[in-house]
Write a protein that holds these residues in place. Structure first.
Motif, PDB file in Angstrom:
ATOM      1  N   HIS A  28      -6.939  -1.374  -6.412  1.00 35.34           N
ATOM      2  CA  HIS A  28      -6.404   0.569  -6.479  1.00 35.34           C
ATOM      3  C   HIS A  28      -5.512  -0.202  -7.996  1.00 35.34           C
ATOM      4  O   HIS A  28      -5.091   0.897  -9.226  1.00 35.34           O
ATOM      5  CB  HIS A  28      -5.855   1.345  -5.666  1.00 35.34           C
ATOM      6  CG  HIS A  28      -6.424   1.901  -4.648  1.00 35.34           C
ATOM      7  ND1 HIS A  28      -6.836   2.990  -4.916  1.00 35.34           N
ATOM      8  CD2 HIS A  28      -6.908   1.293  -3.962  1.00 35.34           C
ATOM      9  CE1 HIS A  28      -7.861   3.698  -4.210  1.00 35.34           C
ATOM     10  NE2 HIS A  28      -7.974   2.538  -3.183  1.00 35.34           N
TER      11      HIS A  28
ATOM     12  N   ASP B 212       0.324  -1.337  -0.209  1.00 31.56           N
ATOM     13  CA  ASP B 212      -0.693  -0.181   0.277  1.00 31.56           C
ATOM     14  C   ASP B 212       0.451   1.254   0.038  1.00 31.56           C
ATOM     15  O   ASP B 212       1.170   1.865   0.674  1.00 31.56           O
ATOM     16  CB  ASP B 212      -1.113  -0.254   1.494  1.00 31.56           C
ATOM     17  CG  ASP B 212      -2.115  -1.247   1.362  1.00 31.56           C
ATOM     18  OD1 ASP B 212      -3.227  -1.443   0.302  1.00 31.56           O
ATOM     19  OD2 ASP B 212      -1.819  -2.370   1.950  1.00 31.56           O
TER      20      ASP B 212
ATOM     21  N   HIS C   1      -3.508  -4.019   1.966  1.00 25.13           N
ATOM     22  CA  HIS C   1      -5.077  -3.883   1.851  1.00 25.13           C
ATOM     23  C   HIS C   1      -6.018  -2.685   2.962  1.00 25.13           C
ATOM     24  O   HIS C   1      -6.492  -2.368   2.894  1.00 25.13           O
ATOM     25  CB  HIS C   1      -6.359  -4.996   1.616  1.00 25.13           C
ATOM     26  CG  HIS C   1      -7.414  -4.891   1.250  1.00 25.13           C
ATOM     27  ND1 HIS C   1      -7.087  -4.049  -0.164  1.00 25.13           N
ATOM     28  CD2 HIS C   1      -8.937  -5.192   1.028  1.00 25.13           C
ATOM     29  CE1 HIS C   1      -8.606  -3.680  -0.675  1.00 25.13           C
ATOM     30  NE2 HIS C   1      -9.281  -5.446  -0.004  1.00 25.13           N
TER      31      HIS C   1
ATOM     32  N   HIS D  83      -2.335  -9.618  -1.171  1.00 30.29           N
ATOM     33  CA  HIS D  83      -2.934  -8.190  -1.694  1.00 30.29           C
ATOM     34  C   HIS D  83      -4.078  -8.010  -0.137  1.00 30.29           C
ATOM     35  O   HIS D  83      -4.178  -7.308   1.007  1.00 30.29           O
ATOM     36  CB  HIS D  83      -3.909  -7.454  -2.323  1.00 30.29           C
ATOM     37  CG  HIS D  83      -3.321  -5.911  -2.086  1.00 30.29           C
ATOM     38  ND1 HIS D  83      -3.067  -5.199  -1.432  1.00 30.29           N
ATOM     39  CD2 HIS D  83      -4.715  -5.342  -2.858  1.00 30.29           C
ATOM     40  CE1 HIS D  83      -3.435  -3.844  -1.412  1.00 30.29           C
ATOM     41  NE2 HIS D  83      -5.124  -4.025  -1.674  1.00 30.29           N
TER      42      HIS D  83
ATOM     43  N   ASP E  50      -1.386  -2.721  -4.912  1.00 28.47           N
ATOM     44  CA  ASP E  50      -1.580  -0.595  -4.071  1.00 28.47           C
ATOM     45  C   ASP E  50      -0.376  -0.030  -4.838  1.00 28.47           C
ATOM     46  O   ASP E  50      -0.339   1.184  -3.399  1.00 28.47           O
ATOM     47  CB  ASP E  50      -2.652  -0.678  -2.821  1.00 28.47           C
ATOM     48  CG  ASP E  50      -4.250  -1.472  -3.264  1.00 28.47           C
ATOM     49  OD1 ASP E  50      -4.071  -1.674  -4.616  1.00 28.47           O
ATOM     50  OD2 ASP E  50      -4.962  -1.115  -1.723  1.00 28.47           O
TER      51      ASP E  50
ATOM     52  N   HIS F 145      -4.479  -1.374   5.299  1.00 24.98           N
ATOM     53  CA  HIS F 145      -3.606  -0.181   6.401  1.00 24.98           C
ATOM     54  C   HIS F 145      -3.491  -0.286   7.453  1.00 24.98           C
ATOM     55  O   HIS F 145      -3.310   0.874   7.958  1.00 24.98           O
ATOM     56  CB  HIS F 145      -4.337   1.468   5.545  1.00 24.98           C
ATOM     57  CG  HIS F 145      -3.563   1.035   4.221  1.00 24.98           C
ATOM     58  ND1 HIS F 145      -3.926   2.422   3.743  1.00 24.98           N
ATOM     59  CD2 HIS F 145      -3.968   0.323   2.895  1.00 24.98           C
ATOM     60  CE1 HIS F 145      -3.918   2.352   2.124  1.00 24.98           C
ATOM     61  NE2 HIS F 145      -4.758   0.976   2.129  1.00 24.98           N
TER      62      HIS F 145
ATOM     63  N   HIS G 112       0.422   3.337  -2.181  1.00 20.94           N
ATOM     64  CA  HIS G 112      -0.145   4.232  -2.929  1.00 20.94           C
ATOM     65  C   HIS G 112       0.179   6.162  -3.272  1.00 20.94           C
ATOM     66  O   HIS G 112      -0.330   6.812  -2.721  1.00 20.94           O
ATOM     67  CB  HIS G 112      -1.360   4.537  -1.061  1.00 20.94           C
ATOM     68  CG  HIS G 112      -2.328   3.531  -1.103  1.00 20.94           C
ATOM     69  ND1 HIS G 112      -3.026   3.603  -2.450  1.00 20.94           N
ATOM     70  CD2 HIS G 112      -2.206   2.738  -1.288  1.00 20.94           C
ATOM     71  CE1 HIS G 112      -3.803   2.351  -2.072  1.00 20.94           C
ATOM     72  NE2 HIS G 112      -3.434   2.040  -1.280  1.00 20.94           N
TER      73      HIS G 112
HETATM   74 ZN    ZN Z   1      -4.965   0.277  -0.416  1.00 21.06          ZN
END
Ligand code: ZN
Length: 247
Positions: free
Chosen positions: A64, A8, A150, A118, A36, A152, A10
């Motif tokens: 994402h 993640d 996933h 994930h 992600d 967080h 991001h």
């Molecule tokens: Zn995420």
């Protein structure tokens, strides 16, 4: 073997670079990326370039990554997340979009000890939040250590023939989890680029197979810079604010 575990990210390059620098102090042999890479943050192309250059041993896609590369729609995303998806779709280079679209679905078996996914080992998009989800994931996992992202949220669960230990959340960092014989572990290192557990510092983990332990780390990064990039990019202000709150 020592694995640096990233999930993640991001599109938060400031957080990723801080993690790489911090983890470099401890050393690792290979990198595992749990999906992600993009969404929410302002530097999707920069993050993808960095990850490609790191040559991860194993990488799986996140939800994402799927919507940002156009292979799935974002109907079940909330309004702010949908705006971030549109922005990412518009700002990813065609090459990066293609690269994202080709990422494999988890779970992936890394070696005899470790597997990565994930969301969960039974469904790449499922969130592991409850004890029931965790138990199902532990039963579905194929290796003694299953790493996921996933949500967080850093989290640690374990299952033996006779016991199920739930939400052994790390109370301080770094947190060492010693891998004992006879147990299956399910662990989330927490998010590199958008932590949601109230601690705004970037999160990552290192798996040390020889020492049979997993260590969860947190590291501060220049989050004002990441916030500024989000605002300047025209992404929703809420996405900048939540970085400071760690929510
Ligand atoms: Zn995420």
């Amino acid at each position: 073997m020592r694995y640096l575990v990233l999930t993640d990210i991001h599109a938060n390059l400031d957080a990723l670079d801080a993690v790489l620098k911090d983890a470099g102090r401890f050393g690792y042999d290979h990198i595992l990326v749990l999906g992600d890479l993009v969404g929410y943050g302002a530097e999707p192309n920069g993050v993808i370039d960095r990850v490609i250059a790191l040559e991860p041993l194993v990488i799986v896609r996140g939800n994402h990554d799927k919507v940002a590369s156009g292979i799935e729609d974002a109907d079940d995303f909330n309004a702010v997340a949908q705006r971030a998806v549109s922005w990412t779709l518009a700002n990813l280079s065609p090459e990066h979009r293609e690269w994202l679209a080709a990422l494999p679905r988890g779970p992936e078996l890394v070696d005899p000890l470790v597997e990565v996914c994930h969301g969960s080992p039974f469904d790449e998009d499922a969130y592991i939040f409850s004890e029931l989800d965790a138990l199902r994931a532990l039963r579905a996992s194929h290796r003694p250590v299953c790493l996921f992202g996933h949500t967080h949220f850093p989290a640690i669960y374990r299952l033996s023939d006779s016991r199920f230990d739930v939400s052994m959340e790390p109370t301080e960092t770094p947190a060492d989890i010693v891998l004992e014989e006879g147990w299956k572990y399910l662990m989330n290192p927490g998010s590199v680029g958008q932590p949601r557990d109230g601690d705004p510092r970037a999160a990552y983990a290192i798996v040390d197979e020889t020492a049979r332990k997993v260590t969860l780390y947190r590291v501060a990064y220049p989050l004002e810079e990441a916030q500024e990039k989000v605002i300047r990019a025209g992404l929703p202000e809420a996405l900048a604010l939540r970085l400071a709150a760690g929510r």
